[in-house]
Write a protein that holds these residues in place. Structure first.
Motif, PDB file in Angstrom:
ATOM      1  N   GLU B 141       0.836  -1.201   0.000  1.00  0.00           N
ATOM      2  CA  GLU B 141       0.000   0.000   0.000  1.00  0.00           C
ATOM      3  C   GLU B 141       0.868   1.247   0.000  1.00  0.00           C
ATOM      4  OE1 GLU B 141      -3.032   0.832   2.930  1.00  0.00           O
ATOM      5  OE2 GLU B 141      -3.911  -1.136   2.512  1.00  0.00           O
ATOM      6  N   TRP B 144       0.446   7.259   0.914  1.00  0.00           N
ATOM      7  CA  TRP B 144      -0.369   8.419   0.544  1.00  0.00           C
ATOM      8  C   TRP B 144      -1.811   7.992   0.282  1.00  0.00           C
ATOM      9  CZ3 TRP B 144       1.540  13.479   0.109  1.00  0.00           C
ATOM     10  CH2 TRP B 144       2.935  13.609   0.235  1.00  0.00           C
ATOM     11  N   ARG B 145      -2.733   8.912   0.583  1.00  0.00           N
ATOM     12  CA  ARG B 145      -4.148   8.727   0.219  1.00  0.00           C
ATOM     13  C   ARG B 145      -4.616   9.997  -0.480  1.00  0.00           C
ATOM     14  NH1 ARG B 145      -6.782   4.311   3.350  1.00  0.00           N
ATOM     15  NH2 ARG B 145      -5.131   2.794   3.032  1.00  0.00           N
ATOM     16  N   GLN B 147      -7.204  13.029  -1.260  1.00  0.00           N
ATOM     17  CA  GLN B 147      -8.106  13.780  -0.377  1.00  0.00           C
ATOM     18  C   GLN B 147      -9.545  13.324  -0.577  1.00  0.00           C
ATOM     19  OE1 GLN B 147      -7.315  17.875  -1.221  1.00  0.00           O
ATOM     20  NE2 GLN B 147      -5.388  17.819  -0.068  1.00  0.00           N
ATOM     21  N   GLY B 148     -10.222  13.068   0.534  1.00  0.00           N
ATOM     22  CA  GLY B 148     -11.617  12.658   0.444  1.00  0.00           C
ATOM     23  C   GLY B 148     -11.796  11.316  -0.244  1.00  0.00           C
ATOM     24  N   ASP B 149     -10.757  10.495  -0.230  1.00  0.00           N
ATOM     25  CA  ASP B 149     -10.817   9.207  -0.926  1.00  0.00           C
ATOM     26  C   ASP B 149     -10.033   8.224  -0.080  1.00  0.00           C
ATOM     27  OD1 ASP B 149     -10.635   7.012  -2.551  1.00  0.00           O
ATOM     28  OD2 ASP B 149      -9.942   8.112  -4.317  1.00  0.00           O
ATOM     29  N   ASN B 150     -10.714   7.280   0.499  1.00  0.00           N
ATOM     30  CA  ASN B 150     -10.016   6.386   1.421  1.00  0.00           C
ATOM     31  C   ASN B 150      -9.541   5.089   0.771  1.00  0.00           C
ATOM     32  OD1 ASN B 150      -8.918   6.343   3.980  1.00  0.00           O
ATOM     33  ND2 ASN B 150     -10.482   4.918   4.740  1.00  0.00           N
ATOM     34  N   ARG B 151      -9.576   5.023  -0.546  1.00  0.00           N
ATOM     35  CA  ARG B 151      -9.121   3.804  -1.204  1.00  0.00           C
ATOM     36  C   ARG B 151      -7.602   3.652  -1.058  1.00  0.00           C
ATOM     37  NH1 ARG B 151     -10.841   4.221  -7.232  1.00  0.00           N
ATOM     38  NH2 ARG B 151     -10.072   6.324  -6.844  1.00  0.00           N
ATOM     39  N   ALA B 152      -7.146   2.429  -0.884  1.00  0.00           N
ATOM     40  CA  ALA B 152      -5.711   2.156  -0.842  1.00  0.00           C
ATOM     41  C   ALA B 152      -5.142   2.329  -2.250  1.00  0.00           C
ATOM     42  CB  ALA B 152      -5.465   0.738  -0.351  1.00  0.00           C
ATOM     43  N   ALA B 413      -5.624   3.581  -7.669  1.00  0.00           N
ATOM     44  CA  ALA B 413      -6.087   2.651  -6.635  1.00  0.00           C
ATOM     45  C   ALA B 413      -5.667   1.220  -6.954  1.00  0.00           C
ATOM     46  CB  ALA B 413      -7.605   2.727  -6.500  1.00  0.00           C
ATOM     47  N   ASN B 451      -5.788  16.595  -5.928  1.00  0.00           N
ATOM     48  CA  ASN B 451      -6.284  15.560  -5.034  1.00  0.00           C
ATOM     49  C   ASN B 451      -5.307  15.234  -3.905  1.00  0.00           C
ATOM     50  OD1 ASN B 451      -8.127  13.608  -4.265  1.00  0.00           O
ATOM     51  ND2 ASN B 451      -7.190  12.017  -5.543  1.00  0.00           N
ATOM     52  N   ALA B 487      -0.347  10.402   4.205  1.00  0.00           N
ATOM     53  CA  ALA B 487      -1.378  10.199   5.235  1.00  0.00           C
ATOM     54  C   ALA B 487      -0.863   9.304   6.350  1.00  0.00           C
ATOM     55  CB  ALA B 487      -2.619   9.569   4.587  1.00  0.00           C
TER      56      ALA B 487
END
Lengths: 95, 492
Positions: B141, B144-145, B147-152, B413, B451, B487
Motif C-alpha cells: 500500500e 499516501w491517500r 483527499q476525500g478518498d479512502n481507497r488504498a 487505486a 487531489n 497520510a
C-alpha cells in the motif's frame, strides 16, 4: 501473425511452463494484444541500422584463466529442494 | 528534534557524527517504525536482530574513529538483492526458501560504508510491474491517500516496498532496481527522490536478473543530497560484473552546488502526449520556469523515436527475462513441484512457481526469440534501440540535461488498470527511454495534484554524468520546496 491456442501450447512447451488447457484461449488473447501493440515498430525503416549490442562502449575485460572459486560443494547444494550425497537429485532421466 | 525515524540520510549522518544519538538508537527507532507500518506490507522479511547487531558494530567502529560514508544509517533493501544468510525471494513463489550463500556487490558496498540492514522489501515479482500488485507476498500500500478518498493506492513498482518504506519514514533510504522505470516511477508517486544511475555504474552481481541489458540498481531517498550520498556508496567497478565500468566514482555530494547558470536543459516535444493530465503539463512548465529562474537556458529538442521506446522495451525485456528466468527449474534452489519426468517437473514447477505477469512475459520472450520470429521482433527492437540512443546522443550535443515528467499519472487505486497489461505498461512511458539508452535518470518530487497526491519531474543526464543531473535535480528540489507528508507516517 496471430497466436492461437496451439501456438500457446507450443510456446509454453518451449518455455517449460505448464499452462492448463482452460487457460490457453485467454492467454492467446493477451499475447496477441501485446504482439499487436509492438507491431507498430514495423512503421520504422531500420534498414542499415545495426542492432544494439551494448549501451556503453566498453571492451569486455579479460581475466586470468585461473581457478578463483570452488571447494564449496555443500554451499552449492544447500538451497536444493532435493540433494543426495552432494549432488542435485532429479527424476530419472536415463532408463 | 525530529523523531529519529523521520531523519534524512544526511541529517542522521550529521547527528551521529555529533554524537546526538547512537546508531543503535537510530536503528531501534526504524525497527519500531517498521513494526508499526506492517499494514503497508512493505517488507517481505524484517531483520531486526541483524539490524541491531550491525548498529552496535557501527557504534563500536565510530568509537574507534572509523566511520564510513553511511556509518550507522539503517536502510531497507529490495528483495531482489541477494543477502547472505537472509531469505531472498524476488517477490516470487518460485524462490521459496532461497537463502543466498553470498552477498550482492551493491549491498556489500553499503555494509562496507557502515550501513545497517532493516529488512528486505516487497516488490513486483521478478521486478515485473509498475504497481506492486504482482508480488507473491501481496500488494504494497502507498502511504499516501487522495483527499476525500479512502481507497488504498498503489506505491508504484516494481520497487514499491522500498518506496513505501522510505515514504512512510521507516527508513531514510532504500535500494531499488530500475529496468524500465521502476525506481523513478514509484518515487514519483510516493513523493520521493528515485535515481537510476548510468548502466554500468552499479554492479549487477548478486542482483536477481530480470533484463540484463537494462537492469540497474539505485537509491530511493527523501532528498537529492541523500540520493547523492547513497549512490557514492553503492557505485564502483566490480570485476564480477563484466558490464560494470571501471571509472572513478566522483564525490556526488560535492556536485550539489546549487548553481545551474549557463546549463542548457532540453525539453523534448515528444513527451507532450495526447491525453496527458493538465496537472502534469503544468508541473512540467513550472519545472522549466524554475530552472530558467536559476539561470539555466531551456531548449526545445526532439527525440523523434520516443513513441517506439515502450514497444521496443516490451520485446527486449521479455526476451532477456525468458533467458534469465530459465534457471528456475526446481533443481538448484527454490520451489519444486514433483513430476513423473524431468520435463514434467520443470513444467509443473514453473507453472505453479511463476505468477501470471511473469508467465506472460516469459512466453512473449520465448516467442520473440523463437525460430522464424527472432529477426522480425528481437533484432528489430534492437535496431530501434540504436535509433533511440542516437536521438539522445544528438540531443546531448546541444544540451547538458533533459527535463521531462516522470510518470503519466499520480498514484492509482489498487485494482485499477489490472485487466489490461498494456494500460499498465504505459506507466513507464517517460522512464523506459533512459533504460534503453543506458542513461542516468532521476525523479524529484515537485508538486501535489489537486487531489493531494505527489508528482515528480525527471532529469535525464549524459552517460556517467550523474553529477550534472544531480545538480539540476537539486535546484528543482529547492525551487519546488516539496514538504508534504503522506497520510501514513510510521509512529505518528
Amino acid at each position: 501473425m496471430a497466436v492461437d491456442k496451439s501456438t500457446v501450447a507450443h510456446i509454453a512447451k518451449l518455455a517449460r511452463i505448464r499452462v492448463p488447457e482452460a487457460r490457453r484461449e485467454a492467454l492467446a488473447g493477451e499475447l496477441n494484444s501485446i504482439l499487436g501493440w509492438v507491431e507498430q515498430l514495423g512503421e520504422l525503416d531500420t534498414k542499415g541500422i545495426a542492432p544494439m549490442t551494448s549501451v556503453v562502449e566498453v571492451r569486455l575485460a579479460k581475466r586470468a584463466d585461473a581457478v578463483s572459486d570452488g571447494g564449496c560443494r555443500d554451499k552449492v547444494v544447500a538451497n536444493a529442494p532435493e540433494s543426495e550425497h552432494g549432488f542435485f537429485a532429479v527424476p530419472k532421466v536415463i532408463e | 528534534m525530529a523523531r529519529l525515524n523521520e531523519l534524512t540520510v544526511a541529517a542522521a549522518r550529521d547527528g551521529l557524527a555529533k554524537g546526538e544519538f547512537s546508531a543503535t538508537e537510530l536503528t531501534q527507532a526504524s525497527i519500531e517504525a517498521m513494526e508499526s507500518a506492517r499494514p503497508l506490507n512493505a517488507f517481505i522479511t524484517e531483520t531486526p536482530a541483524r539490524a541491531l547487531d550491525m548498529a552496535r558494530a557501527s557504534d563500536a567502529r565510530r568509537a574507534k574513529g572509523e566511520a564510513g560514508a553511511l556509518e550507522g544509517i539503517p536502510l531497507a533493501i529490495k528483495d531482489l538483492f541477494c543477502t547472505e544468510g537472509v531469505l531472498t525471494t524476488a517477490g516470487s513463489h518460485i524462490l521459496d526458501g532461497f537463502v543466498p550463500p553470498y552477498e550482492s556487490t551493491v549491498t556489500a558496498n553499503l555494509w562496507r560504508a557502515g550501513a545497517v540492514m532493516l529488512g528486505k522489501t516487497n516488490m513486483d515479482e521478478f521486478a515485473m510491474g509498475s504497481a506492486n500488485i504482482t508480488s507473491y507476498y501481496g500488494n504494497v500500500e502507498n502511504p499516501w491517500r487522495g483527499q476525500g478518498d479512502n481507497r488504498a493506492l498503489v506505491p508504484g513498482g516494481s520497487s514499491g516496498g522500498s518506496a513505501a518504506a522510505v515514504a512512510a519514514r521507516i527508513a531514510p533510504g532504500a535500494t531499488g532496481t530500475d529496468t524500465g522505470g521502476t525506481i523513478r516511477q514509484p518515487a514519483s508517486i510516493t513523493g520521493l527522490v528515485g535515481k537510476k544511475p548510468t548502466y554500468g555504474r552499479c554492479s549487477r552481481w548478486g542482483v536477481v536478473a530480470f533484463a540484463s541489458s537494462l537492469d540497474q540498481a539505485g537509491p530511493l531517498t527523501r532528498g537529492v543530497r541523500d540520493s547523492a550520498i547513497m549512490l557514492g556508496a553503492m557505485a564502483g567497478h566490480d570485476p564480477k560484473d563484466s558490464t560494470s565500468v571501471d571509472i572513478p566514482v566522483p564525490d556526488y555530494e560535492a556536485a550539489l552546488t546549487g548553481d545551474v547558470r549557463g546549463l542548457r536543459i532540453g525539453i523534448p516535444k515528444e513527451y507532450r502526449m495526447d491525453g496527458m493530465p493538465d496537472e502534469i503539463e503544468a508541473l512540467w512548465r513550472d519545472g522549466i520556469k524554475w530552472l530558467e529562474a536559476a539561470g539555466a537556458t531551456t531548449v526545445d529538442i526532439s527525440l523523434p523515436h520516443t513513441k517506439y521506446a515502450l514497444p521496443a522495451y516490451y520485446i527486449v525485456a521479455p526476451a532477456e527475462a525468458s533467458s534469465n528466468l530459465a534457471r528456475y527449474d526446481g533443481v538448484r534452489y527454490g520451489l519444486r513441484v514433483p513430476g513423473a519426468t524431468l520435463d514434467e517437473m520443470y513444467e509443473a514447477t514453473r507453472g505453479e512457481g511463476f505468477g501470471d505477469e511473469v508467465k506472460r512475459r516469459v512466453m512473449i520472450g520465448t516467442y520473440v526469440l523463437s525460430a522464424g520470429y527472432y529477426d522480425a521482433y528481437y533484432n528489430k527492437a534492437r535496431r530501434v534501440r540504436t535509433l533511440i540512443l542516437r536521438d539522445f546522443t544528438q540531443a546531448f550535443e546541444d544540451v547538458d540535461a533533459i527535463l521531462t515528467p516522470t510518470a503519466p499519472s499520480a498514484a492509482f487505486a489498487i485494482g485499477e488498470r489490472m485487466d489490461d497489461p498494456i494500460a499498465m505498461y504505459l506507466n513507464d512511458i517517460f522512464t523506459v527511454p533512459a533504460n534503453l539508452s543506458g542513461l542516468p535518470g532521476i525523479s524529484v518530487p515537485a508538486a501535489l495534484t489537486g487531489n493531494g497526491l505527489p508528482l515528480g519531474l525527471q532529469v535525464i543526464g549524459r552517460a556517467f554524468d550523474e553529477e550534472t543531473m544531480l545538480r539540476v535535480a537539486g535546484v528543482l528540489e529547492d525551487a519546488a520546496g516539496f514538504d508534504a507528508l503522506p497520510a501514513f507516517v510510521a509512529g505518528r
